[in-house]
Design an enzyme around this catalytic site. Structure first.
Site, PDB file in Angstrom:
ATOM      1  N   GLY A 194       0.820  -1.218   0.000  1.00 60.27           N
ATOM      2  CA  GLY A 194       0.000   0.000   0.000  1.00 60.27           C
ATOM      3  C   GLY A 194       0.847   1.259   0.000  1.00 60.27           C
ATOM      4  O   GLY A 194       2.095   1.205   0.078  1.00 60.27           O
ATOM      5  N   ASP A 195       0.183   2.402  -0.175  1.00 62.76           N
ATOM      6  CA  ASP A 195       0.827   3.724  -0.146  1.00 62.76           C
ATOM      7  C   ASP A 195       1.906   3.897  -1.213  1.00 62.76           C
ATOM      8  O   ASP A 195       2.870   4.642  -1.024  1.00 62.76           O
ATOM      9  CB  ASP A 195       1.436   3.999   1.250  1.00 62.76           C
ATOM     10  N   LYS A 243      -0.733   5.558  -5.505  1.00 68.38           N
ATOM     11  CA  LYS A 243      -1.840   5.284  -6.436  1.00 68.38           C
ATOM     12  C   LYS A 243      -2.653   6.550  -6.721  1.00 68.38           C
ATOM     13  O   LYS A 243      -2.979   6.845  -7.866  1.00 68.38           O
ATOM     14  CB  LYS A 243      -2.758   4.189  -5.848  1.00 68.38           C
ATOM     15  N   LYS A 259      -1.865   9.691  -6.598  1.00 62.16           N
ATOM     16  CA  LYS A 259      -1.168  10.646  -7.461  1.00 62.16           C
ATOM     17  C   LYS A 259      -1.271  10.226  -8.927  1.00 62.16           C
ATOM     18  O   LYS A 259      -1.600  11.046  -9.796  1.00 62.16           O
ATOM     19  CB  LYS A 259       0.321  10.761  -7.047  1.00 62.16           C
ATOM     20  N   GLY A 315      -5.765   5.855   2.064  1.00 59.05           N
ATOM     21  CA  GLY A 315      -5.494   7.296   2.095  1.00 59.05           C
ATOM     22  C   GLY A 315      -4.711   7.595   0.828  1.00 59.05           C
ATOM     23  O   GLY A 315      -3.558   7.186   0.703  1.00 59.05           O
ATOM     24  N   HIS A 316      -5.347   8.220  -0.138  1.00 59.37           N
ATOM     25  CA  HIS A 316      -4.716   8.469  -1.439  1.00 59.37           C
ATOM     26  C   HIS A 316      -4.436   9.959  -1.587  1.00 59.37           C
ATOM     27  O   HIS A 316      -5.358  10.777  -1.592  1.00 59.37           O
ATOM     28  CB  HIS A 316      -5.625   7.962  -2.569  1.00 59.37           C
ATOM     29  N   THR A 319      -6.278  -0.257  10.560  1.00 64.26           N
ATOM     30  CA  THR A 319      -6.463   1.194  10.619  1.00 64.26           C
ATOM     31  C   THR A 319      -7.631   1.548  11.554  1.00 64.26           C
ATOM     32  O   THR A 319      -7.915   2.708  11.753  1.00 64.26           O
ATOM     33  CB  THR A 319      -6.767   1.752   9.219  1.00 64.26           C
ATOM     34  N   GLN A 327      -5.037  -0.161  -1.088  1.00 66.33           N
ATOM     35  CA  GLN A 327      -4.055  -1.042  -0.423  1.00 66.33           C
ATOM     36  C   GLN A 327      -3.049  -1.551  -1.467  1.00 66.33           C
ATOM     37  O   GLN A 327      -2.774  -0.837  -2.414  1.00 66.33           O
ATOM     38  CB  GLN A 327      -4.752  -2.215   0.297  1.00 66.33           C
ATOM     39  N   THR A 339      -5.438  -6.946   4.621  1.00 62.19           N
ATOM     40  CA  THR A 339      -6.750  -6.325   4.750  1.00 62.19           C
ATOM     41  C   THR A 339      -7.808  -7.374   4.405  1.00 62.19           C
ATOM     42  O   THR A 339      -7.483  -8.551   4.232  1.00 62.19           O
ATOM     43  CB  THR A 339      -6.849  -5.043   3.888  1.00 62.19           C
ATOM     44  N   SER A 386      -0.995   8.192   5.522  1.00 68.56           N
ATOM     45  CA  SER A 386      -1.913   9.245   5.088  1.00 68.56           C
ATOM     46  C   SER A 386      -3.245   9.160   5.833  1.00 68.56           C
ATOM     47  O   SER A 386      -3.978  10.133   5.921  1.00 68.56           O
ATOM     48  CB  SER A 386      -2.214   9.110   3.599  1.00 68.56           C
ATOM     49  N   THR A 414      -3.612   7.273   9.083  1.00 68.62           N
ATOM     50  CA  THR A 414      -3.456   7.179  10.540  1.00 68.62           C
ATOM     51  C   THR A 414      -2.295   8.018  11.078  1.00 68.62           C
ATOM     52  O   THR A 414      -2.190   8.195  12.287  1.00 68.62           O
ATOM     53  CB  THR A 414      -3.195   5.708  10.941  1.00 68.62           C
ATOM     54  N   ARG A 446       5.709   4.828   8.789  1.00 63.85           N
ATOM     55  CA  ARG A 446       5.756   3.619   7.967  1.00 63.85           C
ATOM     56  C   ARG A 446       7.104   2.944   8.150  1.00 63.85           C
ATOM     57  O   ARG A 446       8.130   3.615   8.287  1.00 63.85           O
ATOM     58  CB  ARG A 446       5.552   3.966   6.493  1.00 63.85           C
ATOM     59  N   GLY A 492       8.536  13.163  -7.333  1.00 62.76           N
ATOM     60  CA  GLY A 492       8.055  14.123  -6.343  1.00 62.76           C
ATOM     61  C   GLY A 492       6.557  13.991  -6.214  1.00 62.76           C
ATOM     62  O   GLY A 492       5.906  13.371  -7.069  1.00 62.76           O
TER      63      GLY A 492
HETATM   64  P1  GDP Z   1      -1.518   5.755  -2.071  1.00 60.43           P
HETATM   65  O1  GDP Z   1      -2.222   5.236  -0.882  1.00 60.43           O
HETATM   66  O2  GDP Z   1      -0.944   4.656  -2.920  1.00 60.43           O
HETATM   67  O3  GDP Z   1      -2.327   6.710  -2.893  1.00 60.43           O
HETATM   68  O4  GDP Z   1      -0.248   6.565  -1.533  1.00 60.43           O
HETATM   69  P2  GDP Z   1      -0.258   7.607  -0.305  1.00 60.43           P
HETATM   70  O5  GDP Z   1      -0.888   8.855  -0.744  1.00 60.43           O
HETATM   71  O6  GDP Z   1      -0.771   6.968   0.928  1.00 60.43           O
HETATM   72  O7  GDP Z   1       1.299   7.767  -0.063  1.00 60.43           O
HETATM   73  C1  GDP Z   1       2.158   8.236  -1.043  1.00 60.43           C
HETATM   74  C2  GDP Z   1       2.869   9.469  -0.487  1.00 60.43           C
HETATM   75  O8  GDP Z   1       3.985   9.771  -1.285  1.00 60.43           O
HETATM   76  C3  GDP Z   1       2.007  10.716  -0.513  1.00 60.43           C
HETATM   77  O9  GDP Z   1       2.365  11.551   0.546  1.00 60.43           O
HETATM   78  C4  GDP Z   1       2.374  11.357  -1.854  1.00 60.43           C
HETATM   79  O10 GDP Z   1       2.171  12.769  -1.874  1.00 60.43           O
HETATM   80  C5  GDP Z   1       3.838  11.033  -1.911  1.00 60.43           C
HETATM   81  N1  GDP Z   1       4.396  10.838  -3.246  1.00 60.43           N
HETATM   82  C6  GDP Z   1       3.824  10.262  -4.334  1.00 60.43           C
HETATM   83  N2  GDP Z   1       4.726  10.166  -5.340  1.00 60.43           N
HETATM   84  C7  GDP Z   1       5.874  10.681  -4.874  1.00 60.43           C
HETATM   85  C8  GDP Z   1       7.186  10.827  -5.430  1.00 60.43           C
HETATM   86  O11 GDP Z   1       7.472  10.443  -6.563  1.00 60.43           O
HETATM   87  N3  GDP Z   1       8.129  11.400  -4.621  1.00 60.43           N
HETATM   88  C9  GDP Z   1       7.863  11.826  -3.360  1.00 60.43           C
HETATM   89  N4  GDP Z   1       8.842  12.357  -2.658  1.00 60.43           N
HETATM   90  N5  GDP Z   1       6.651  11.705  -2.819  1.00 60.43           N
HETATM   91  C10 GDP Z   1       5.672  11.127  -3.557  1.00 60.43           C
HETATM   92  P1  IMO Z   2      -3.807   2.690   0.665  1.00 57.43           P
HETATM   93  O1  IMO Z   2      -4.970   2.505  -0.280  1.00 57.43           O
HETATM   94  C1  IMO Z   2      -1.178   0.949   3.660  1.00 57.43           C
HETATM   95  C2  IMO Z   2      -2.943  -2.020   6.359  1.00 57.43           C
HETATM   96  C3  IMO Z   2      -3.076  -1.646   7.817  1.00 57.43           C
HETATM   97  C4  IMO Z   2      -2.969  -3.005   8.459  1.00 57.43           C
HETATM   98  C5  IMO Z   2      -3.700  -3.918   7.472  1.00 57.43           C
HETATM   99  C6  IMO Z   2      -5.163  -4.179   7.823  1.00 57.43           C
HETATM  100  O2  IMO Z   2      -3.678   4.065   1.192  1.00 57.43           O
HETATM  101  O3  IMO Z   2      -2.556   2.147   0.055  1.00 57.43           O
HETATM  102  P2  IMO Z   2      -7.393  -2.742   7.782  1.00 57.43           P
HETATM  103  O4  IMO Z   2      -7.721  -1.400   8.335  1.00 57.43           O
HETATM  104  O5  IMO Z   2      -7.578  -2.857   6.307  1.00 57.43           O
HETATM  105  O6  IMO Z   2      -8.087  -3.858   8.513  1.00 57.43           O
HETATM  106  O7  IMO Z   2      -5.824  -2.947   8.089  1.00 57.43           O
HETATM  107  O8  IMO Z   2      -3.635  -3.258   6.224  1.00 57.43           O
HETATM  108  N1  IMO Z   2      -3.575  -1.070   5.416  1.00 57.43           N
HETATM  109  C7  IMO Z   2      -2.879  -0.221   4.645  1.00 57.43           C
HETATM  110  N2  IMO Z   2      -1.559   0.034   4.579  1.00 57.43           N
HETATM  111  N3  IMO Z   2      -2.025   1.568   2.823  1.00 57.43           N
HETATM  112  C8  IMO Z   2      -3.354   1.303   2.851  1.00 57.43           C
HETATM  113  O9  IMO Z   2      -4.213   1.802   1.945  1.00 57.43           O
HETATM  114  C9  IMO Z   2      -3.840   0.401   3.831  1.00 57.43           C
HETATM  115  N4  IMO Z   2      -5.066  -0.053   4.157  1.00 57.43           N
HETATM  116  C10 IMO Z   2      -4.889  -0.960   5.113  1.00 57.43           C
HETATM  117  O10 IMO Z   2      -2.045  -0.787   8.211  1.00 57.43           O
HETATM  118  O11 IMO Z   2      -1.629  -3.431   8.499  1.00 57.43           O
HETATM  119 MG    MG Z   3      -2.226   5.491   1.199  1.00 55.23          MG
END
Ligand code: GDP
Ligand code: IMO
Ligand code: MG
Length: 424
Positions: A12-13, A16, A18, A40-41, A129, A223, A238, A298, A300, A304, A413
């Site tokens: 996850g994170d 996606k 962006k 959290g996107h 979460t 995720q 999850t 993003s 909680t 990470r 970025g």
């Molecule tokens: P998602 O859950 O997959 O949408 O990702 P999140 O938003 O939870 O986490 C990605 C984090 O990295 C966010 O804070 C974005 O603003 C940041 N981010 C995305 N792409 C880049 C990148 O290429 N460089 C940097 N430094 N940050 C990035």
């Molecule tokens: P995005 O879409 C990162 C993780 C939680 C925990 C496990 C189960 O932003 O990438 P849950 O609340 O689903 O029962 O938690 O999954 N988790 C994530 N980790 N990014 C996420 O979503 C997540 N959604 C759940 O931290 O380990």
């Molecule tokens: Mg996220």
């Protein structure tokens, strides 16, 4: 037409939100197919940073329809907060956001059950979460759940009361677990009212008609593959199918209708919550990645866990998802290193393997690394991949060879503009 899919290949994170935002102008419809407010996107453009939880990441493009699909679980309280946060952008959100009648609702008692279950697990907790995701999907598969379509029925309150009674029966067994349900119900029912004011549809019909009529659809995953209920690091996962197959069940589109599958990964690796993480760095290098990458959740705000890229896990994710192209994120973050490590194999009980064993939790896994030259410079102002430092080009070439899939997008970025792509 076919449905393209964008989903996470790690824990996850990956970024996606962006990339969905960047790709949205190429599509007519963006549809979330699973997960809920555990996601959290993050989107950044024109100096604004926005975090979406339930609403698809195409929402800032008013000409594009955004759909919350049947596979998503919706917490009306979180949904209302998200809508309120969008208010300053003066968008006609009721026009370009549609909700599936078959999406399940997260009740306040689902959140309580999540918290009670995690507390009871003690040191074995999943690190959820605490958004009520697990209990809501349990009620879905247990055939007890409430769906968005139910809120239009005169029997909604009765159905709600029945389910809450059941939940309170379970909560009684959690000794010492205290809660104030009445306090939680007020915003819940306000949120329900808000959802009633949106267009709620049979999204599978809508999407299939749209495909027939030539619309371009992008499915947005939440995720990541390593958190998938079937293929992730169970039980530290999850409760939904985060993989390509989840698109079919979470939107009602047939497997034959899947087009490109864009797999997204960080140039390194992170995980939030409990569970195995073979390449985790509990040292200064891990701290350096966390600081440079601002690796805090993003949803909680939790720090990470950080580590080097893990090729056995990535290859597995590419296989399960049928990935046709890759997006590599956060290449800028590794700019602080002179050398970069890549995990190519695992050593388990003296044996060297390049695949993911059945259950990696509790296994003594030693990652086998190769070391590559880092680019060791600031990439955030990079104008094109052609002008990238040779060490970054070599990293990309190396990964493409190992993963056998082209990297068509490189992100340097958080801003929309800090994206370089040769996608057609
Ligand atoms: P998602 O859950 O997959 O949408 O990702 P999140 O938003 O939870 O986490 C990605 C984090 O990295 C966010 O804070 C974005 O603003 C940041 N981010 C995305 N792409 C880049 C990148 O290429 N460089 C940097 N430094 N940050 C990035
Ligand atoms: P995005 O879409 C990162 C993780 C939680 C925990 C496990 C189960 O932003 O990438 P849950 O609340 O689903 O029962 O938690 O999954 N988790 C994530 N980790 N990014 C996420 O979503 C997540 N959604 C759940 O931290 O380990
Ligand atoms: Mg996220």
């Amino acid at each position: 037409m076919k449905v393209d899919v964008l989903l996470g290949l790690q824990w996850g994170d990956e970024g996606k939100g962006k990339i969905v935002d960047v790709l949205t102008p190429k599509y007519d419809i963006i549809a979330r197919f699973q997960g809920g407010p555990n996601a959290g996107h993050t989107l950044e453009f024109e100096g604004i940073k926005h975090v979406l939880h339930t609403i698809p990441s195409g929402i800032f493009h008013s000409e594009v329809t955004n759909i919350i699909g049947n596979g998503v679980v919706i917490d009306p309280v979180v949904f209302q907060k998200e809508i309120e946060k969008l208010a300053p952008f003066s968008m006609d959100i009721r026009k370009n956001l549609l909700i599936s009648k078959k999406a399940h609702l997260i009740l306040p008692t689902h959140r309580l059950l999540d918290a009670a279950s995690e507390a009871a697990k003690g040191t074995n907790k999943i690190g959820s979460t605490l958004k009520g995701i697990g209990p809501t999907y349990m009620d879905k598969t247990g055939r007890n759940g409430l769906r968005v379509g139910d809120i239009f029925s005169p029997k909604f309150q009765e159905k709600y009361n029945q389910l809450v009674e059941k939940h309170e029966g379970i909560l009684k067994h959690h000794e010492g677990f205290e809660y104030n349900l009445a306090e939680m119900e007020k915003p819940f029912f306000e949120g329900i009212e808000l959802i009633r004011s949106f267009t709620c549809i049979d999204s599978e019909q809508f999407l299939n008609s749209a495909l027939k009529n030539g619309s371009k659809i992008l499915a947005e995953g939440a995720q990541g593959t390593m958190l998938d209920i079937d293929f992730g690091t169970y039980p530290f996962v999850t409760s939904s199918n985060t993989v390509t197959a989840g698109t079919c069940t979470g939107l009602g589109v047939a497997p034959t209708k899947i087009g490109s599958v864009i797999g997204i990964f960080k140039a390194y690796c992170t995980r939030v919550g409990s569970g195995p993480f073979p390449t985790e760095l509990n040292c200064a290098d891990g701290e350096k990645i966390r600081k440079e990458g601002n690796e805090f959740g993003s949803t909680t705000g939790r720090p990470r866990r950080c580590g080097w890229i893990d090729l056995p896990a990535l290859k597995y994710a590419i296989m399960i998802n049928g990935v046709t192209e890759l997006a590599m994120m956060k290449a800028d973050v590794l700019g602080v290193f002179e050398t970069i490590k890549v995990c190519t194999h695992y050593k388990i009980n003296g044996e060297i393997v390049d695949y993911l064993p059945f259950d990696i939790d509790g296994l003594d896994i030693e990652p086998i690394y190769i070391e590559l030259k880092g680019w060791n410079c600031d990439l955030t102002q990079l104008d094109s991949i052609e002008n990238a430092p040779q060490a970054l080009k070599d990293y990309i070439t190396y990964l493409e060879k190992e993963l056998e899939v082209p990297i068509t997008t490189v992100s340097v970025g958080p801003d929309r503009k800090q994206t370089h792509s040769n996608r057609k």
